[in-house]
Structures are given as structure tokens and as C-alpha cells.
Design a protein around this motif. Structure first.
Motif, PDB file in Angstrom:
ATOM      1  N   ARG A  17       0.825  -1.212   0.000  1.00 35.68           N
ATOM      2  CA  ARG A  17       0.000   0.000   0.000  1.00 35.68           C
ATOM      3  C   ARG A  17       0.852   1.253   0.000  1.00 35.68           C
ATOM      4  NH1 ARG A  17      -4.069   1.866   4.922  1.00 35.68           N
ATOM      5  NH2 ARG A  17      -4.480   3.970   4.118  1.00 35.68           N
ATOM      6  N   HIS A  18       1.884   1.294   0.813  1.00 35.99           N
ATOM      7  CA  HIS A  18       2.723   2.486   0.890  1.00 35.99           C
ATOM      8  C   HIS A  18       3.441   2.743  -0.434  1.00 35.99           C
ATOM      9  CE1 HIS A  18       2.003   2.924   5.147  1.00 35.99           C
ATOM     10  NE2 HIS A  18       2.330   1.647   5.345  1.00 35.99           N
ATOM     11  N   ALA A  19       3.841   1.669  -1.104  1.00 40.18           N
ATOM     12  CA  ALA A  19       4.492   1.834  -2.415  1.00 40.18           C
ATOM     13  C   ALA A  19       3.512   2.433  -3.423  1.00 40.18           C
ATOM     14  CB  ALA A  19       5.003   0.481  -2.912  1.00 40.18           C
ATOM     15  N   ARG A  20       2.264   1.947  -3.400  1.00 38.27           N
ATOM     16  CA  ARG A  20       1.277   2.477  -4.342  1.00 38.27           C
ATOM     17  C   ARG A  20       0.987   3.942  -4.041  1.00 38.27           C
ATOM     18  NH1 ARG A  20      -1.023  -2.634  -3.260  1.00 38.27           N
ATOM     19  NH2 ARG A  20      -2.569  -1.716  -1.835  1.00 38.27           N
ATOM     20  N   GLU A  21       0.851   4.255  -2.752  1.00 35.51           N
ATOM     21  CA  GLU A  21       0.561   5.648  -2.387  1.00 35.51           C
ATOM     22  C   GLU A  21       1.721   6.570  -2.780  1.00 35.51           C
ATOM     23  OE1 GLU A  21      -0.192   5.345   1.764  1.00 35.51           O
ATOM     24  OE2 GLU A  21      -2.308   4.753   1.516  1.00 35.51           O
ATOM     25  N   HIS A  22       2.950   6.076  -2.617  1.00 37.14           N
ATOM     26  CA  HIS A  22       4.117   6.863  -3.004  1.00 37.14           C
ATOM     27  C   HIS A  22       4.106   7.141  -4.505  1.00 37.14           C
ATOM     28  CE1 HIS A  22       8.192   8.379  -3.179  1.00 37.14           C
ATOM     29  NE2 HIS A  22       8.515   7.438  -4.070  1.00 37.14           N
ATOM     30  N   GLU A  23       3.792   6.122  -5.308  1.00 31.06           N
ATOM     31  CA  GLU A  23       3.755   6.307  -6.761  1.00 31.06           C
ATOM     32  C   GLU A  23       2.611   7.248  -7.169  1.00 31.06           C
ATOM     33  OE1 GLU A  23       6.055   5.370  -8.738  1.00 31.06           O
ATOM     34  OE2 GLU A  23       7.136   4.223  -7.203  1.00 31.06           O
ATOM     35  N   VAL A  33       4.794   0.595  -9.972  1.00 27.51           N
ATOM     36  CA  VAL A  33       4.249  -0.124  -8.814  1.00 27.51           C
ATOM     37  C   VAL A  33       4.684  -1.585  -8.856  1.00 27.51           C
ATOM     38  CG1 VAL A  33       2.124  -0.969  -7.747  1.00 27.51           C
ATOM     39  CG2 VAL A  33       2.279   1.418  -8.481  1.00 27.51           C
ATOM     40  N   VAL A  34       4.586  -2.202 -10.034  1.00 29.57           N
ATOM     41  CA  VAL A  34       4.965  -3.602 -10.172  1.00 29.57           C
ATOM     42  C   VAL A  34       6.469  -3.786  -9.956  1.00 29.57           C
ATOM     43  CG1 VAL A  34       5.075  -5.541 -11.779  1.00 29.57           C
ATOM     44  CG2 VAL A  34       3.018  -4.129 -11.678  1.00 29.57           C
TER      45      VAL A  34
END
Length: 520
Positions: free
Chosen positions: A50-56, A87-88
Motif C-alpha cells: 500500500r505504501h508503495a502504491r501511495e508513493h507512486e 508499482v509492479v
């Protein structure tokens, strides 16, 4: 029913099809599916990103804000595709992927995979061809290059992760995700001896490489293809949809098959089949057939014919493009196959005011009478000898000799041109009048390999025409101008006399002579 994809491109791109997407159904597929559902794509694992997606997302919003502030245009398709890709990449190789430039390389390779798998592949439709070694090498050349780039990238990633201490490969980092652990878990679990016994072909590939693709293929391809479908080429799709809706309003026979359409409904005599189909399925003199990939309008009533040939004649004036006629008729610059426009009007004017006027046709009267006398003499000799006569062949030769006289002059028989003309005209007829792949599947001929195969005979016939017409034109051009006029002048003399007036090239003259031997 289980669908198994086994073509060579997929076999190369996905490490002998050992991934979850293209692996044949069986023990190994169940094993890699279990890895995906219990280790890689669990609800807990997806939440951990989730944090990675929010960062992107924050990065995308910042780019949009900057573009709006600068008044610059934004390519949303490209931006959202890059977002999904990043994201991936974060999930696959860790948070340092951007510093090392892996995101750009990942995206390039995924797009290369998509074009190889999603585009037209020869082996999908003609699998027997790929059994030939030379065809196989040509078809698979790009796949091998892309595979090599994947191999190098994944080797470096896996070796880098494997070199870290075990303590750094577990748990969740400060962002709340453990992509390093997910990659290594696949390597450890899939690389055991049990897998090698059940799928012996993997002796030829590193188990770690195939394992890394298990992470990459399902997530990354799905993301990119979704972006392309949602945002890509909307205008072309709308145009195609509108065209199909318009065609869907026309009456059409049932029984259309995939790929070949209604071709199976045409018998040995297509004109008879078309008449019967139009009588049964037509409406207001119109009927739509799908002959291969080409929608074909069949017109069968006087009113509909008038609408096509007179009211809307400019729409239907040009023939469909064909690479075969382009080769045979010098870029389709003749009066029969030339697209409607300035050049067509020019060559039509040459035909109607110089070549086929009433006076010109009358001037060939003596030639026609001479050829008739020769035919009658042959018949008399055959009757006297009690020999059978092939009238079809004799009358075909008579018509050919009359045309040769008109085209190249009265010396055509001495030089043997009449026999060569006849052979070439028959070759043209078989190429144009027979079944041609490009007429029904034009997209296939865009492939260079198929185009060379389809056009090989046309190129050989064109070369023979070219040599013959070059020699005839050069012979006529070498004559004094005083000998090229008068009643005895042939088509070549006439075309050379108007060459400057109409800005005709030598190829234009040859195109008119080639088609003239067919239609005179």
C-alpha cells in the motif's frame, strides 16, 4: 477443455513456458499457482504494498500539478502506464528499482513481450511452417533477443538478492512491504529437486530465472494491457466500431465462420453462388459477405447497380490495393488498376483519343482479315487431313495474334513475340483471376515474409514482361520519326508520340501495353 499454448515465441520468452500464465496444465502448473496464491498475491502481501502504491500516486499527482502550472500538455496514457509499471517494479525488485533504472528497462521489455504475444504470429496460424528450421529462426529471432535481455536483467536481480544475508531478506521494511522476501521465497521453493523431477525440461534453464518470471508475468502484463485497453487508440477503436455498426445493418447470410467468413459458401462457380445467395438473403439488391477478413458488398438489382455505378461512382471507382497488381502493372499506373484521380483521367484520355478511336480500330481491319485467312487455312488443312481441331486454342491464338499486331506491329510473328505474349497474358490472368491471399487477408501481406511468398511468381512474370517490353520500346524508339506515323503505326508508336505531351515515363508506357494486351 484445457487450452495449451505451445508456440515457439511463448516457449522462448517465458523460459520454456514454466510460468503460471503459459505453463501446460499439470503438476508444475498447480505448484506455481500455489506459490502465487499462498506467497505472492495473498491479501496480506497486497496490503503490504500500500505504501508503495501511495508513493507512486503522489509522484503522479506532483507531475500533473507541475504540468498544469506550466500549461504543458500531459500524455495520460503514457503516465498511467508508467505508474502501473513502477508499482509492479517496486513489488518485484524492491524500492531501489528507480535508482538503478530498472523501471524503464522493465517497461521496454514488457512492451516487447506484449508485441510478440499480442500481435500477429505466423506460428499461431501456420504451425507447420515453423517446423522448417529457416522459418523458425526468422520467426523467433526477435523473441530470442528479448529473452536475452530478460535473462541478463533477472540474473542480476536474483544474484543481488541472493548475496544478501538471510536476516535482510525477511520481515517487512519501514514502508511495510517485503518484496525482497517474496522473490527469494520463490527461488527457494521452486528450485528444489521435486520440481526438477516433475518437469525435466528445466534442466536447460536456471530455476531462478523462471521463478522471477512467475512474479513478473501475471501482475505486470495485466497492468500494462489494462492501461493500453483503457487509454490507447480510442479514436481508431471508435472508427472501427462505427464502421462495423454501419455494416451490421446490411443483410448477410448466416453461417459465417471464424477467419474465413463466408468463403465456404462460394462454390466452383462463384457467380452462380453469389446469384443464389443474393436471391435468398439480399434486400433491396444489396447483400454483405465477409470473404476472409474483407467485407464485400454484393449488388444484384438494377436500382442498386445504378446507385453504385452512377450516383456514388466516385466512391467505388478505385479497385482495392493489391501488391500483385502493383508489381505486374508498374505500381498500378495502367487504366484498369490505377486509383481514381488525375493520372487515371490522363491514361483514360490517351486510350479514348489515341489508342481506341473508331479510326484507329478501322486501321487494323487488314490485320484482322489477314489473321482470319490464316485461321480458315488451318481449318481447311485439318479437314483435308481428317484431323481433330481444338477450336478453343485456335480462337484464343487468333485473338492473341490480332492484339500483338496492334500492340507491336506486323513483324511480331517472325520474332516469336506472339507466343511469348500469350504465355505472359495467361500468367497475368492466373495471378489476377485466381484465389489470392491478399484479396481476402490483406493484413497478412503486411508481413514481409508472407509478402515475399505471395509475390514471388508475380515478380518472375513482371521480369519477363519488363524484358520483352523494353526490347520492343527500344526498337520502336530507334526508328526515324517519319516511320512512326501513318495508318500502320501500332500502340507503341502512338504512346511514344504522345510521351512528352502527357509526361509519360517508360514504366507508364509499359503499364499501358501490359494491360492493353489483356483488354483489347
Amino acid at each position: 477443455m484445457v487450452l495449451v499454448l505451445t508456440d515457439e515465441t511463448i516457449y522462448i520468452c517465458f523460459f520454456f513456458t514454466t510460468d503460471v500464465a503459459f505453463c501446460p496444465y499439470g503438476h508444475h502448473w498447480r505448484q506455481v499457482k500455489k506459490i502465487a496464491t499462498t506467497h505472492l498475491l495473498t491479501a496480506r502481501k497486497v496490503r503490504s504494498y500500500r505504501h508503495a502504491r501511495e508513493h507512486e500516486v503522489r509522484l503522479v499527482v506532483a507531475k500533473l500539478r507541475d504540468a498544469v502550472g506550466a500549461g504543458a500538455p500531459v500524455d495520460l496514457s503514457d503516465m498511467l502506464s508508467a505508474f502501473a509499471n513502477d508499482v509492479v517494479c517496486h513489488a518485484v525488485s524492491g524500492k531501489s528499482f528507480r535508482k538503478q533504472g530498472h523501471n524503464k528497462l522493465f517497461r521496454e521489455l514488457v512492451e516487447a513481450n506484449s508485441s510478440l504475444i499480442g500481435g500477429f504470429n505466423l506460428e499461431d496460424h501456420f504451425p507447420a511452417l515453423v517446423k522448417l528450421d529457416i522459418i523458425k529462426r526468422m520467426v523467433c529471432a526477435k523473441a530470442r533477443r528479448v529473452h536475452k535481455m530478460w535473462d541478463d536483467l533477472l540474473d542480476s536481480l536474483i544474484d543481488h538478492h541472493a548475496s544478501k544475508p538471510a536476516s535482510e531478506r525477511g520481515g517487512e521494511d519501514h514502508h511495510g512491504h517485503s518484496s525482497h522476501l517474496s522473490t527469494t521465497a520463490v527461488v527457494d521453493e521452486v528450485g528444489g529437486g521435486r520440481r526438477r523431477r516433475s518437469f525435466s525440461i528445466l534442466h536447460e534453464a536456471r530455476s531462478a530465472q523462471a521463478a522471477a518470471l512467475l512474479v513478473l508475468v501475471p501482475v505486470l502484463l495485466a497492468s500494462v494491457l489494462l492501461m493500453v485497453r483503457r487509454f490507447g487508440n480510442g479514436t481508431a477503436t471508435a472508427t472501427a466500431r462505427a464502421r462495423e455498426e454501419a455494416l451490421g445493418k446490411l443483410p448477410s447470410p448466416r453461417g459465417r465462420l471464424p477467419v474465413i467468413g463466408h468463403l465456404h459458401l462460394l462454390g466452383s462457380f462463384p457467380h452462380v453462388s453469389l446469384r443464389d445467395l443474393a436471391a435468398q438473403h439480399g434486400r433491396d439488391g444489396l447483400m454483405l459477405l465477409r470473404l476472409g477478413a474483407v467485407p464485400t458488398l454484393v449488388v444484384s438489382s438494377p436500382a442498386a447497380a445504378q446507385a453504385v455505378l452512377r450516383t456514388h461512382d466516385h466512391v467505388f471507382a478505385s479497385r482495392p490495393h493489391s501488391p500483385v497488381t502493383d508489381i505486374l502493372f508498374y505500381g498500378s499506373t495502367d487504366v484498369a488498376f490505377c486509383p481514381y484521380g488525375h493520372h487515371w483521367r490522363q491514361v483514360k484520355k490517351i486510350a479514348t483519343t489515341h489508342l481506341l478511336t473508331a479510326r484507329k480500330v478501322r486501321s487494323y481491319r487488314h490485320a484482322r482479315e489477314h489473321e482470319v485467312r490464316l485461321v480458315v487455312a488451318k481449318l481447311r488443312d485439318a479437314v483435308g487431313a481428317g484431323a481433330p481441331v481444338d477450336l478453343s486454342d485456335m480462337l484464343s491464338a487468333f485473338a492473341n495474334d490480332v492484339v500483338c499486331h496492334a500492340v507491336s506491329g506486323k513483324s511480331f510473328r517472325k520474332q516469336g513475340h506472339n507466343k511469348l505474349f500469350r504465355e505472359l497474358v495467361e500468367a497475368n490472368s492466373s495471378l489476377i483471376g485466381g484465389f489470392n491471399l491478399e484479396d481476402h487477408f490483406p493484413a497478412l501481406v503486411k508481413m514481409d515474409l508472407i509478402k515475399r511468398m505471395v509475390c514471388a511468381k508475380a515478380r518472375r512474370v513482371h521480369k519477363m514482361w519488363d524484358d520483352l517490353l523494353d526490347s520492343l520500346i527500344d526498337h520502336h524508339a530507334s526508328k526515324p520519326a517519319s516511320e512512326r506515323g501513318g495508318e500502320d503505326c501500332d500502340f507503341i508508336d502512338v504512346l511514344l508520340s504522345v510521351q512528352q505531351e502527357y509526361n509519360l515515363t517508360k514504366d507508364h508506357i509499359k503499364a499501358q501495353l501490359t494491360v492493353r494486351t489483356r483488354i483489347v
